[in-house]
Design an enzyme around this catalytic site. Structure first.
Site, PDB file in Angstrom:
ATOM      1  N   GLU A  54      44.340  33.743  36.622  1.00  0.00           N
ATOM      2  CA  GLU A  54      44.592  35.100  36.133  1.00  0.00           C
ATOM      3  C   GLU A  54      45.642  35.148  35.030  1.00  0.00           C
ATOM      4  OE1 GLU A  54      43.827  38.693  38.622  1.00  0.00           O
ATOM      5  OE2 GLU A  54      45.980  38.457  38.968  1.00  0.00           O
ATOM      6  N   LYS A  56      48.402  37.687  33.957  1.00  0.00           N
ATOM      7  CA  LYS A  56      49.089  38.871  34.468  1.00  0.00           C
ATOM      8  C   LYS A  56      50.550  38.822  34.045  1.00  0.00           C
ATOM      9  CE  LYS A  56      49.537  39.138  39.031  1.00  0.00           C
ATOM     10  NZ  LYS A  56      49.211  39.476  40.449  1.00  0.00           N
ATOM     11  N   LYS A 116      39.914  42.689  35.210  1.00  0.00           N
ATOM     12  CA  LYS A 116      40.645  43.099  36.425  1.00  0.00           C
ATOM     13  C   LYS A 116      41.208  44.488  36.157  1.00  0.00           C
ATOM     14  CE  LYS A 116      42.604  41.613  40.436  1.00  0.00           C
ATOM     15  NZ  LYS A 116      43.767  40.698  40.439  1.00  0.00           N
ATOM     16  N   GLU A 165      36.071  43.842  46.067  1.00  0.00           N
ATOM     17  CA  GLU A 165      37.293  43.475  46.785  1.00  0.00           C
ATOM     18  C   GLU A 165      37.505  44.352  48.016  1.00  0.00           C
ATOM     19  OE1 GLU A 165      41.013  42.721  44.505  1.00  0.00           O
ATOM     20  OE2 GLU A 165      41.795  44.421  45.630  1.00  0.00           O
ATOM     21  N   ASN A 186      41.190  40.489  49.550  1.00  0.00           N
ATOM     22  CA  ASN A 186      42.545  40.503  48.998  1.00  0.00           C
ATOM     23  C   ASN A 186      43.538  40.361  50.142  1.00  0.00           C
ATOM     24  OD1 ASN A 186      44.946  40.954  47.636  1.00  0.00           O
ATOM     25  ND2 ASN A 186      44.086  42.518  46.302  1.00  0.00           N
ATOM     26  N   GLU A 216      41.696  36.172  47.504  1.00  0.00           N
ATOM     27  CA  GLU A 216      42.573  36.624  46.414  1.00  0.00           C
ATOM     28  C   GLU A 216      43.996  36.888  46.913  1.00  0.00           C
ATOM     29  OE1 GLU A 216      38.883  39.540  45.058  1.00  0.00           O
ATOM     30  OE2 GLU A 216      40.934  40.273  44.916  1.00  0.00           O
ATOM     31  N   SER A 217      44.953  36.544  46.088  1.00  0.00           N
ATOM     32  CA  SER A 217      46.384  36.831  46.300  1.00  0.00           C
ATOM     33  C   SER A 217      47.048  35.921  47.330  1.00  0.00           C
ATOM     34  CB  SER A 217      46.624  38.287  46.724  1.00  0.00           C
ATOM     35  OG  SER A 217      46.173  39.179  45.752  1.00  0.00           O
TER      36      SER A 217
END
Length: 260
Positions: A54, A56, A116, A165, A186, A216-217
Site C-alpha cells: 500500500e 499511505k 483504496k 472488506e 480487515n 488486511e491490516s
C-alpha cells in the site's frame, strides 16, 4: 460519532461537490477508461507470496506515516519487489492521498492497482476506472446489501475486480455474491482502530473457496502470513509496515525474500 461515520459524512459532501464539476460523461472520455485491466484476484491465485503493498502517507490512527514519498518511485519499488498489486489511498482529508496518486502510479507500473477509497456512490467507481484503477474496494460496514450488489455489478461491467472488506460475521453474510472477486477481512476495527489477527482467523471458515481470501491490516511479520496461510488466505494487504521506512520498495523486497 465514530471516525468511520465522520469519514463517510465528509465523503458524501466531497462526492456531491465533484459531481457538480466533473460529469460522468467527462470521466468516461478519459484515455484510461477503455484500457484493458489487470486482475488482482488472478495475480493472488497464481502467487506464492500474495503481497498487496500500500501507498499511505497518513491515517486517522497514525497521524503521519510517511509524507516524503514519491508515489511513482514507490510503485516502481513495489513492482520490482515482486508484489501482486498495489493499493493506493485516494482519500485526501484523512489519509493524505489523491486521485493524482493513482494516475501517477498507473503511469509508472503495469500491475494491478487498487483504488483504496470509501466508496458510497457509483460515481466513484467510474472515477476509479477513469484514473487507471484495476480494482475497487467496497466496505461492507458502510454499505447496504443492495448497494454492494449494485456497486460490484457496475465494477464488473467496467472490467474492474472487486475487493469486499468485512470486519465481522454479519457483514460477511450480506456480502457473499457472484460479483465479488475477493473477500478481505480487515483486522482493524474501523470504529476503535484496535487490531487483531484473530478476526481473520475467526472469519476464514465462513468464506467460501470461490472467493480469494485477503487479510488486511496489522500484518508486520513473515510468521503472521505463514500462520494466516493455514487459514486459506492468499492475499495480504500491507501498508504501514513498508511505508514507515525510508524506502518502501526495498522494505517490501526484503520482506518478500524472507517470505519465499
Amino acid at each position: 460519532m465514530n471516525i468511520l461515520d465522520k469519514i463517510v459524512k465528509d465523503k458524501r459532501k466531497e462526492v456531491a461537490l465533484k459531481k457538480t464539476i466533473i460529469p460522468t460523461s467527462q470521466l468516461e472520455a478519459s484515455v484510461l477508461f477503455d484500457r484493458a485491466t489487470f486482475s488482482l484476484a488472478a495475480a493472488l491465485r497464481a502467487s506464492t507470496t500474495g503481497i498487496i503493498a500500500e501507498h499511505k502517507r497518513r491515517s486517522p490512527s497514525k497521524a503521519t506515516i510517511n509524507q516524503n514519498t514519491n508515489v511513482g518511485q514507490v510503485a516502481m519499488g513495489y513492482k520490482n519487489a515482486g508484489v501482486c498489486g498495489m493499493s493506493v489511498l485516494t482519500d485526501i482529508k484523512y489519509f493524505g492521498g489523491s486521485l493524482e496518486d493513482l494516475l501517477l502510479a498507473r503511469a509508472c507500473v503495469a500491475m494491478p492497482l487498487l483504488r483504496k477509497e470509501f466508496i458510497i456512490d457509483p460515481y466513484q467507481i467510474i472515477e476509479a476506472k477513469a484514473h487507471g484503477a484495476d480494482v475497487i474496494l467496497l466496505i461492507a460496514a458502510i454499505l447496504s446489501k443492495e448497494e454492494i450488489k449494485t456497486f460490484s455489478e457496475l465494477a464488473k461491467s467496467l472490467q474492474l475486480d472487486v475487493l469486499l472488506e468485512v470486519h465481522n460475521e454479519a457483514e460477511l453474510h450480506k456480502s457473499l455474491m457472484p460479483s465479488i472477486d475477493m473477500l478481505g477481512v480487515n483486522n482493524r476495527n474501523l470504529k476503535t482502530f484496535e487490531v487483531s489477527l484473530a478476526t481473520s482467523k475467526a472469519l476464514s471458515r465462513l468464506i467460501p473457496d470461490d472467493f480469494v481470501k485477503v487479510s488486511e491490516s496489522g500484518i508486520s511479520s513473515v510468521a503472521a502470513i505463514q500462520d494466516l496461510k493455514t487459514y486459506g488466505y492468499q492475499g495480504f494487504l500491507i501498508g504501514e509496515n513498508f511505508m514507515k521506512t525510508p524506502n518502501p520498495g526495498k522494505s517490501a523486497e526484503a520482506f518478500i525474500t524472507k517470505l519465499k
